[in-house]
Write an enzyme that holds these catalytic residues in place. Structure first.
Site, mmCIF file in Angstrom:
data_model
loop_
_atom_site.group_PDB
_atom_site.id
_atom_site.type_symbol
_atom_site.label_atom_id
_atom_site.label_comp_id
_atom_site.label_asym_id
_atom_site.label_seq_id
_atom_site.Cartn_x
_atom_site.Cartn_y
_atom_site.Cartn_z
ATOM 1 N N THR A 80 0.825 -1.206 0.000
ATOM 2 C CA THR A 80 0.000 0.000 0.000
ATOM 3 C C THR A 80 0.858 1.254 0.000
ATOM 4 O O THR A 80 0.411 2.323 -0.409
ATOM 5 C CB THR A 80 -0.943 -0.007 1.210
ATOM 6 O OG1 THR A 80 -1.597 -1.284 1.290
ATOM 7 C CG2 THR A 80 -2.009 1.066 1.091
ATOM 8 N N TYR A 103 7.308 -11.903 3.494
ATOM 9 C CA TYR A 103 6.061 -11.364 2.945
ATOM 10 C C TYR A 103 5.697 -12.164 1.701
ATOM 11 O O TYR A 103 6.349 -12.052 0.671
ATOM 12 C CB TYR A 103 6.271 -9.886 2.627
ATOM 13 C CG TYR A 103 5.072 -9.126 2.102
ATOM 14 C CD1 TYR A 103 3.816 -9.702 1.966
ATOM 15 C CD2 TYR A 103 5.219 -7.784 1.743
ATOM 16 C CE1 TYR A 103 2.747 -8.973 1.486
ATOM 17 C CE2 TYR A 103 4.148 -7.049 1.269
ATOM 18 C CZ TYR A 103 2.909 -7.642 1.136
ATOM 19 O OH TYR A 103 1.852 -6.921 0.662
ATOM 20 N N LYS A 147 4.004 -12.459 6.817
ATOM 21 C CA LYS A 147 2.765 -11.828 6.332
ATOM 22 C C LYS A 147 2.248 -12.682 5.182
ATOM 23 O O LYS A 147 2.854 -12.744 4.124
ATOM 24 C CB LYS A 147 3.001 -10.405 5.867
ATOM 25 C CG LYS A 147 1.735 -9.732 5.328
ATOM 26 C CD LYS A 147 2.021 -8.298 4.891
ATOM 27 C CE LYS A 147 0.737 -7.573 4.499
ATOM 28 N NZ LYS A 147 0.335 -7.877 3.110
#
Length: 310
Positions: free
Chosen positions: A52, A140, A168
């Site tokens: 993001t 991630y 994540k």
């Protein structure tokens, strides 16, 4: 077995990277403002340069500057994670060392690559970073964006590295949460990275939630996480409240979280500028829909932000 640090539990915001001049300049003043907004809302931790934050849209020099500004401004109020993934292992190591020098609490590494990676290449990449890291390392997995899927079996192997502290998991499959917990013996924290499946991941035992949508839904996401994680947990209440937020999470899946986050922040009175081109904010029809959705949320808001997790 490694002990899971309480630093790597809870709701961590994936901050947008604020900009000026139509996205071409990083706006450090707005970055400080955004950090304060999230902390005041009760966020448990913050992340700069997640997806993001448009990690792939900024130069190494720009990313260094944002990490330095964020670390100084957060000043230990909540844990700070810096995304340090890059196209090459060497650049990732440089960014990781720099972030550590600035005082971040951990780094989060996504495998940014033009070429889908083999499992052996993924393992070699993270092993080299782990050897060079003086701060905890997060893996991630975001196969939709990167084209590389770090499977639970590979994560389990990487979890044996001393510096790997959390994962994540953004594949969108809640079963991955259970698989990683099982295969690692719960030796690392497991975070959900897909806003639209938050309740399923709460139920699967996720230790935390990295959220891009909480840029728009700061207090709402804090409330949802508390309902799902703090005793006494009430999954009926979780599902009821989640239903009010789901249309926005669904819009993120359809339109892109980064577009929704920049547009939603502006609609809620906190303009952080647009994402850098070629990315753009939501088009007019989608922005109008998001505005309608946001206008219907005020009645569901708690009177004050919930306290951060202990």
């Amino acid at each position: 077995m490694k002990a899971i640090s309480n630093k790597f539990r809870g709701l961590f915001a994936f901050l947008v990277t604020p900009t000026a001049e139509d996205g071409e300049v990083v706006d450090e003043g707005r970055l400080r403002e955004l950090i304060d907004l999230h902390i005041e809302a009760g966020m448990h931790g913050l992340t700069v340069f997640g997806s993001t934050g448009a990690i792939g849209s900024f130069s190494e020099e720009e990313r260094r500057r944002v990490i330095a500004v964020a670390a100084r401004h957060v000043a230990g109020r909540v844990p700070l994670v810096a995304g340090t993934g890059a196209m090459t292992t060497a650049e990732t190591i440089r960014m990781t060392r720099y972030a550590a020098d600035q005082g971040v609490d951990a780094v989060l590494v996504v495998p940014i690559t033009y070429w889908p990676l083999r499992d052996s290449e993924i393992i070699g990449h993270y092993e080299a970073i782990a050897r060079s890291s003086t701060v905890p390392l997060g893996i991630y997995n975001n196969p939709t964006t990167t084209g590389t899927d770090i499977k639970p079996e590979v994560i389990a192997r990487l979890a044996e590295l001393d510096s790997v502290a959390f994962v994540k998991e953004s594949s969108g499959d809640p079963a991955r949460i259970s698989a990683v917990r099982h295969l690692t013996g719960h030796s690392v924290s497991v975070f959900n990275g897909k806003d639209s499946i938050a309740p399923e991941c709460f139920a699967a035992g996720a230790d935390g939630w990295f959220s891009g949508g909480c840029n728009v839904l700061m207090r709402e996401c804090v409330r949802l996480f508390a309902l799902g994680h703090e005793a006494p947990r009430d999954f009926g209440a979780v599902l009821a409240y989640f239903e009010t937020l789901y249309p926005i999470f669904d819009m993120q899946s359809r339109c892109g979280t980064i577009r929704v986050a920049h547009s939603g922040l502006a609609l809620r009175g906190h303009d952080m500028g647009p994402p850098r081109r070629p990315l753009r904010p939501l088009e007019a029809s989608d922005r109008a829909m998001l505005e309608r959705l946001l206008s219907g949320l005020e009645a569901t808001m708690p009177a004050r932000p919930l306290a951060p997790a202990k």
